[in-house]
Design a protein around this motif. Sequence first.
Motif, short mmCIF file in Angstrom:
data_model
loop_
_atom_site.label_atom_id
_atom_site.label_comp_id
_atom_site.label_asym_id
_atom_site.label_seq_id
_atom_site.Cartn_x
_atom_site.Cartn_y
_atom_site.Cartn_z
N UNK A 161 0.85 -1.19 0.00
CA UNK A 161 0.00 0.00 0.00
C UNK A 161 0.89 1.24 0.00
N UNK A 162 0.70 2.09 -0.98
CA UNK A 162 1.48 3.32 -1.11
C UNK A 162 0.77 4.46 -0.40
N UNK A 163 1.50 5.15 0.47
CA UNK A 163 0.94 6.32 1.14
C UNK A 163 1.13 7.54 0.25
N UNK A 164 0.02 8.16 -0.10
CA UNK A 164 0.06 9.38 -0.91
C UNK A 164 -0.19 10.53 0.05
N UNK A 165 0.87 11.27 0.36
CA UNK A 165 0.79 12.29 1.41
C UNK A 165 1.62 13.53 1.10
N UNK A 166 2.02 13.68 -0.16
CA UNK A 166 2.80 14.85 -0.60
C UNK A 166 2.10 15.50 -1.78
N UNK A 167 2.06 16.83 -1.85
CA UNK A 167 1.38 17.49 -2.97
C UNK A 167 1.87 17.06 -4.33
N UNK A 168 3.19 16.86 -4.48
CA UNK A 168 3.73 16.45 -5.78
C UNK A 168 3.34 15.02 -6.13
N UNK A 169 3.07 14.20 -5.10
CA UNK A 169 2.57 12.84 -5.36
C UNK A 169 1.14 12.89 -5.87
N UNK A 170 0.36 13.81 -5.34
CA UNK A 170 -1.02 13.97 -5.81
C UNK A 170 -1.03 14.34 -7.29
N UNK A 171 -0.04 15.13 -7.69
CA UNK A 171 0.02 15.58 -9.09
C UNK A 171 0.24 14.42 -10.07
N UNK A 172 0.88 13.34 -9.63
CA UNK A 172 1.10 12.20 -10.52
C UNK A 172 0.55 10.90 -9.92
#
Length: 267
Positions: free
Chosen positions: A149-160
């Motif tokens: 499970x990948x934690x998406x918790x950074x704005x730049x991660x949200x972008x991609x």
Amino acid sequence: MDLRSGAGFRQRFVECETLFGTFLKTPTTHASEILGSVGFDFVVIDEEHAPFNRETTDRILLACRASGIAGIVRVQGPEAPFILSVLDCGATGVLVPHVDSVAKAKAVVSACRYATGSRGFSNTTRAGQFGKATLAEHVSEQDQAVTVIAMIEDPWAVDEVEQILSVDGIDGAFIGRGDLTVAYRQAGQGASLVTEATDKIISAARKVGKPVCILASSQEDAMELSQKGASAFILSSDQGLMRQAAIQTLAGYGQSLASKTTVPANS
């Protein structure tokens, strides 16, 4: 097949079955045993933000197996040694912080897989039944069972996020709304930027057919997130549940005894 651990849990997770878990913050076995006995689907041993070491994690994962509850570990970081350690101890899966690029997602998957990755081999571990499983059996069983499970918790991660979640072997996403709130420089829960990011992550996950796990702040929050597409919910933590129960218990007894009619002493 034990549907609350191993390959059974991974299957339920990727099929977007509604699942309930909680964070473990205290390095003892008791909480996982209690939570397993009352029907929670999984616990997340929090090596990132709580005082766990390899030995305490090892003991708790043993308790998870004994209690029939999936033991997921939020590892200290995405580096391979952190992941290898908990998988050898028998973790059902890993929750990996700050997976913020396709390259990092691929590296995480590689660290979790034998046949298609670079996981260091040993079958003389709990995961390998201390040598009972042959090389081929251990490779096959672990590659089928480990949930990533990948934690998406950074704005730049949200972008991609769509590209990150499209990586083969990433089983799903965890949305770190707390980290996103801080990263977006917001003052508290419910910020519009965080809500927009949450919606974008859920939409991307649905588009690529991956489940979403999230920490729910209330039953109403969980219902709203479920309607949007989230399916696995972390409900507080062992510390949070104990604190809530302690507050309610103390208040209840205090109110009950305070309302008792006082009988004057004989003069």
